[in-house]
Design an enzyme around this catalytic site. Sequence first.
Site, PDB file in Angstrom:
ATOM      1  N   CYS A  47       0.717  -1.188  -0.069  1.00  6.01           N
ATOM      2  CA  CYS A  47       0.056  -0.062  -0.081  1.00  6.01           C
ATOM      3  C   CYS A  47       0.838   1.202  -0.095  1.00  6.01           C
ATOM      4  O   CYS A  47       1.935   1.478   0.878  1.00  6.01           O
ATOM      5  CB  CYS A  47      -0.926   0.030   1.209  1.00  6.01           C
ATOM      6  SG  CYS A  47      -1.833   1.577   1.610  1.00  6.01           S
ATOM      7  N   CYS A  50       0.294   3.186   3.479  1.00  5.88           N
ATOM      8  CA  CYS A  50       0.935   2.597   4.661  1.00  5.88           C
ATOM      9  C   CYS A  50       1.934   1.510   4.702  1.00  5.88           C
ATOM     10  O   CYS A  50       2.425   1.003   5.748  1.00  5.88           O
ATOM     11  CB  CYS A  50      -0.521   2.321   5.634  1.00  5.88           C
ATOM     12  SG  CYS A  50      -1.036   0.858   5.079  1.00  5.88           S
ATOM     13  N   CYS A  96      -7.357  -1.103   1.279  1.00  2.44           N
ATOM     14  CA  CYS A  96      -6.482  -1.508   2.174  1.00  2.44           C
ATOM     15  C   CYS A  96      -6.957  -1.884   3.500  1.00  2.44           C
ATOM     16  O   CYS A  96      -7.564  -0.840   3.972  1.00  2.44           O
ATOM     17  CB  CYS A  96      -5.185  -0.450   2.122  1.00  2.44           C
ATOM     18  SG  CYS A  96      -4.000  -0.888   3.573  1.00  2.44           S
ATOM     19  N   CYS A  99      -5.466   0.601   6.236  1.00  2.00           N
ATOM     20  CA  CYS A  99      -5.613   1.972   6.424  1.00  2.00           C
ATOM     21  C   CYS A  99      -6.744   2.458   5.667  1.00  2.00           C
ATOM     22  O   CYS A  99      -7.295   3.512   5.718  1.00  2.00           O
ATOM     23  CB  CYS A  99      -4.219   2.651   5.828  1.00  2.00           C
ATOM     24  SG  CYS A  99      -4.021   2.841   4.276  1.00  2.00           S
ATOM     25  N   CYS A 119      -8.122  -4.960 -10.117  1.00  2.00           N
ATOM     26  CA  CYS A 119      -7.707  -4.023 -11.066  1.00  2.00           C
ATOM     27  C   CYS A 119      -7.353  -2.720 -10.094  1.00  2.00           C
ATOM     28  O   CYS A 119      -8.089  -2.036  -9.610  1.00  2.00           O
ATOM     29  CB  CYS A 119      -9.004  -3.446 -11.949  1.00  2.00           C
ATOM     30  SG  CYS A 119      -8.633  -2.358 -13.174  1.00  2.00           S
TER      31      CYS A 119
END
Length: 130
Positions: A47, A50, A96, A99, A119
């Site tokens: 991510c 984070c 995510c 976060c 995607c």
Amino acid sequence: MAKVEKSEKDWREILTPEQYRVLRKKGTERAFTGEYYKESEPGIYCCAACGNELFGSDTKYDSGSGWPSFYDVMSSDAVSLYKDTSHGMVRVEVCCAACDSHLGHVFPDGPRPTGQRYCINSISLDLKKE
Ligand code: FE
């Protein structure tokens, strides 16, 4: 999974304006413009907000969509899925799990063995190369 919680003010300071638009405001980068849609180096896609480990390069494939596409996640608790009815469509949003930043969408038209196509916006990702 340790949750990452920050104020919108903090996110604006940490992220670039374009990252903020996509990750925190559920934006979409233009197809075929992102850093990773053609990327083929081995590594782990984390991510960008984070650092949570999201996708392995071993599940990345070229879907032709112009966005990085994966047929599976690193682990089932890496992402959260939400029903998204915006823009007159019914889609499944991928965020995510740590976060809650927006990553992209998942569609049931991926390759075997999962049949899933995650995607994902390049700008939501940070590739940690092997
Ligand atoms: Fe995150």
